[in-house]
Design a protein around this motif. Sequence first.
Motif, PDB file in Angstrom:
ATOM      1  N   TYR A   1       0.833  -1.199   0.000  1.00  0.00           N
ATOM      2  CA  TYR A   1       0.000   0.000   0.000  1.00  0.00           C
ATOM      3  C   TYR A   1       0.866   1.246   0.000  1.00  0.00           C
ATOM      4  O   TYR A   1       1.886   1.321   0.674  1.00  0.00           O
ATOM      5  CB  TYR A   1      -0.905   0.027   1.234  1.00  0.00           C
ATOM      6  CG  TYR A   1      -1.862  -1.110   1.305  1.00  0.00           C
ATOM      7  CD1 TYR A   1      -2.602  -1.488   0.203  1.00  0.00           C
ATOM      8  CD2 TYR A   1      -2.018  -1.834   2.482  1.00  0.00           C
ATOM      9  CE1 TYR A   1      -3.493  -2.538   0.269  1.00  0.00           C
ATOM     10  CE2 TYR A   1      -2.911  -2.886   2.546  1.00  0.00           C
ATOM     11  CZ  TYR A   1      -3.636  -3.230   1.438  1.00  0.00           C
ATOM     12  OH  TYR A   1      -4.508  -4.267   1.507  1.00  0.00           O
ATOM     13  N   GLY A   2       0.423   2.272  -0.712  1.00  0.00           N
ATOM     14  CA  GLY A   2       1.109   3.560  -0.703  1.00  0.00           C
ATOM     15  C   GLY A   2       0.381   4.527   0.206  1.00  0.00           C
ATOM     16  O   GLY A   2      -0.628   4.194   0.800  1.00  0.00           O
ATOM     17  N   ASN A   3       0.888   5.747   0.282  1.00  0.00           N
ATOM     18  CA  ASN A   3       0.304   6.720   1.190  1.00  0.00           C
ATOM     19  C   ASN A   3       0.290   8.100   0.548  1.00  0.00           C
ATOM     20  O   ASN A   3       1.303   8.554   0.050  1.00  0.00           O
ATOM     21  CB  ASN A   3       1.125   6.764   2.485  1.00  0.00           C
ATOM     22  CG  ASN A   3       0.570   7.747   3.476  1.00  0.00           C
ATOM     23  OD1 ASN A   3      -0.633   7.868   3.606  1.00  0.00           O
ATOM     24  ND2 ASN A   3       1.425   8.441   4.178  1.00  0.00           N
TER      25      ASN A   3
ATOM     26  N   ALA B   1      -8.986   2.358  -0.163  1.00  0.00           N
ATOM     27  CA  ALA B   1      -8.309   1.273  -0.863  1.00  0.00           C
ATOM     28  C   ALA B   1      -8.181   1.537  -2.359  1.00  0.00           C
ATOM     29  O   ALA B   1      -7.239   1.064  -2.995  1.00  0.00           O
ATOM     30  CB  ALA B   1      -9.038  -0.046  -0.625  1.00  0.00           C
ATOM     31  N   ASP B   2      -9.120   2.293  -2.937  1.00  0.00           N
ATOM     32  CA  ASP B   2      -9.095   2.543  -4.371  1.00  0.00           C
ATOM     33  C   ASP B   2      -8.096   3.652  -4.690  1.00  0.00           C
ATOM     34  O   ASP B   2      -8.238   4.767  -4.187  1.00  0.00           O
ATOM     35  CB  ASP B   2     -10.484   2.950  -4.852  1.00  0.00           C
ATOM     36  CG  ASP B   2     -10.508   3.226  -6.343  1.00  0.00           C
ATOM     37  OD1 ASP B   2     -10.516   4.411  -6.720  1.00  0.00           O
ATOM     38  OD2 ASP B   2     -10.499   2.257  -7.122  1.00  0.00           O
TER      39      ASP B   2
ATOM     40  N   ALA C   1      -7.534   5.539  -7.307  1.00  0.00           N
ATOM     41  CA  ALA C   1      -8.082   6.736  -7.940  1.00  0.00           C
ATOM     42  C   ALA C   1      -8.851   7.582  -6.932  1.00  0.00           C
ATOM     43  O   ALA C   1      -8.706   8.807  -6.887  1.00  0.00           O
ATOM     44  CB  ALA C   1      -8.973   6.348  -9.113  1.00  0.00           C
ATOM     45  N   ALA C   2      -9.686   6.921  -6.112  1.00  0.00           N
ATOM     46  CA  ALA C   2     -10.448   7.658  -5.096  1.00  0.00           C
ATOM     47  C   ALA C   2      -9.515   8.302  -4.083  1.00  0.00           C
ATOM     48  O   ALA C   2      -9.750   9.436  -3.633  1.00  0.00           O
ATOM     49  CB  ALA C   2     -11.433   6.715  -4.409  1.00  0.00           C
ATOM     50  N   ALA C   3      -8.461   7.585  -3.699  1.00  0.00           N
ATOM     51  CA  ALA C   3      -7.496   8.143  -2.751  1.00  0.00           C
ATOM     52  C   ALA C   3      -6.814   9.369  -3.338  1.00  0.00           C
ATOM     53  O   ALA C   3      -6.622  10.379  -2.647  1.00  0.00           O
ATOM     54  CB  ALA C   3      -6.459   7.079  -2.376  1.00  0.00           C
ATOM     55  N   GLY C   4      -6.464   9.299  -4.608  1.00  0.00           N
ATOM     56  CA  GLY C   4      -5.833  10.446  -5.249  1.00  0.00           C
ATOM     57  C   GLY C   4      -6.748  11.651  -5.320  1.00  0.00           C
ATOM     58  O   GLY C   4      -6.316  12.782  -5.083  1.00  0.00           O
ATOM     59  N   ARG C   5      -8.020  11.403  -5.641  1.00  0.00           N
ATOM     60  CA  ARG C   5      -8.978  12.526  -5.713  1.00  0.00           C
ATOM     61  C   ARG C   5      -9.167  13.163  -4.342  1.00  0.00           C
ATOM     62  O   ARG C   5      -9.202  14.394  -4.217  1.00  0.00           O
ATOM     63  CB  ARG C   5     -10.323  12.029  -6.262  1.00  0.00           C
ATOM     64  CG  ARG C   5     -10.296  11.701  -7.750  1.00  0.00           C
ATOM     65  CD  ARG C   5     -11.702  11.512  -8.290  1.00  0.00           C
ATOM     66  NE  ARG C   5     -12.380  10.383  -7.655  1.00  0.00           N
ATOM     67  CZ  ARG C   5     -12.346   9.135  -8.111  1.00  0.00           C
ATOM     68  NH1 ARG C   5     -11.642   8.843  -9.216  1.00  0.00           N
ATOM     69  NH2 ARG C   5     -13.008   8.160  -7.501  1.00  0.00           N
ATOM     70  N   LEU C   6      -9.287  12.321  -3.308  1.00  0.00           N
ATOM     71  CA  LEU C   6      -9.479  12.859  -1.964  1.00  0.00           C
ATOM     72  C   LEU C   6      -8.250  13.634  -1.512  1.00  0.00           C
ATOM     73  O   LEU C   6      -8.358  14.701  -0.906  1.00  0.00           O
ATOM     74  CB  LEU C   6      -9.785  11.725  -0.981  1.00  0.00           C
ATOM     75  CG  LEU C   6     -10.019  12.139   0.464  1.00  0.00           C
ATOM     76  CD1 LEU C   6     -11.240  13.048   0.569  1.00  0.00           C
ATOM     77  CD2 LEU C   6     -10.196  10.917   1.352  1.00  0.00           C
TER      78      LEU C   6
ATOM     79  N   ARG D   1      -3.612   5.271   1.206  1.00  0.00           N
ATOM     80  CA  ARG D   1      -4.129   4.344   0.193  1.00  0.00           C
ATOM     81  C   ARG D   1      -3.924   2.922   0.704  1.00  0.00           C
ATOM     82  O   ARG D   1      -2.854   2.329   0.567  1.00  0.00           O
ATOM     83  CB  ARG D   1      -3.420   4.538  -1.150  1.00  0.00           C
ATOM     84  CG  ARG D   1      -3.981   3.639  -2.245  1.00  0.00           C
ATOM     85  CD  ARG D   1      -3.459   4.058  -3.612  1.00  0.00           C
ATOM     86  NE  ARG D   1      -2.029   3.859  -3.760  1.00  0.00           N
ATOM     87  CZ  ARG D   1      -1.467   2.718  -4.174  1.00  0.00           C
ATOM     88  NH1 ARG D   1      -2.218   1.675  -4.477  1.00  0.00           N
ATOM     89  NH2 ARG D   1      -0.167   2.628  -4.290  1.00  0.00           N
ATOM     90  N   ALA D   2      -4.973   2.362   1.331  1.00  0.00           N
ATOM     91  CA  ALA D   2      -4.867   1.040   1.946  1.00  0.00           C
ATOM     92  C   ALA D   2      -6.240   0.505   2.285  1.00  0.00           C
ATOM     93  O   ALA D   2      -7.188   1.264   2.492  1.00  0.00           O
ATOM     94  CB  ALA D   2      -4.017   1.105   3.209  1.00  0.00           C
ATOM     95  N   ASP D   3      -6.342  -0.803   2.348  1.00  0.00           N
ATOM     96  CA  ASP D   3      -7.502  -1.467   2.921  1.00  0.00           C
ATOM     97  C   ASP D   3      -7.350  -1.367   4.436  1.00  0.00           C
ATOM     98  O   ASP D   3      -6.424  -1.939   5.010  1.00  0.00           O
ATOM     99  CB  ASP D   3      -7.531  -2.929   2.471  1.00  0.00           C
ATOM    100  CG  ASP D   3      -8.694  -3.715   3.061  1.00  0.00           C
ATOM    101  OD1 ASP D   3      -9.291  -3.255   4.063  1.00  0.00           O
ATOM    102  OD2 ASP D   3      -8.996  -4.794   2.535  1.00  0.00           O
TER     103      ASP D   3
END
Length: 209
Positions: free
Chosen positions: A12-14, A91-92, A94-99, A113-115
């Motif tokens: 997972y990235g952050n 976890a997604d 693309a969604a993490a990047g947008r947020l 960016r992780a489950d």
Amino acid sequence: MANNFSSRKHGYGNFSHDNRGRSVPGAQRAPRDRARRTSAAELSVDPAAIDRLVTAAAPAADGLVLVPAAGDGALVRALAARGARVAVYEADPAAAGRLAARTRDEPGISVVRADFTRARAPREPFALVALAPDRATAAPLTAWCLRAPAALSSATLFVPQEYAEGYADTYAREHGARHAQEPDRRPEFGAAVHPAGLPGGAILRLDRR
């Protein structure tokens, strides 16, 4: 920069931009879960309902709060407005990047960016606040809290009302049985149910004792 709470084991990235530097009842999905999801959607855009959830959570100023999913970001922003340091898990990618892009200039918010259920828990004291609109979401989150490290001080969850009441009843019965066998043993968590202000929903509060 905020700490990275992601799990390297799972790759997972952050995305970080902090400007300030047991058995769980109700694991099966019920027919009314769709209505409960609607309640959660209403909660995510209802300022009064968000305020009720955040007030029940009572985040400490500069305290760390984990949010397993951001939704539209209203809950995350409300927690940060109370002075909390918020780590929100998505976890997604693309969604993490947008947020991350939407909250880049907002202090106190880190996007991970992780489950959440697989990510490594932080070592410092933290609380958890979450929207868990159906049993399929509420059950694993509650289970995670019960096996979480001692650093978890409290969890405040928006859950289906039936789940909250059933969990509290089951927890009380199980604690009563354990107390009969081990009178000197105290439960690790206390459980309380509060009104959520939306039909079919409730706030389940777990506090480590």
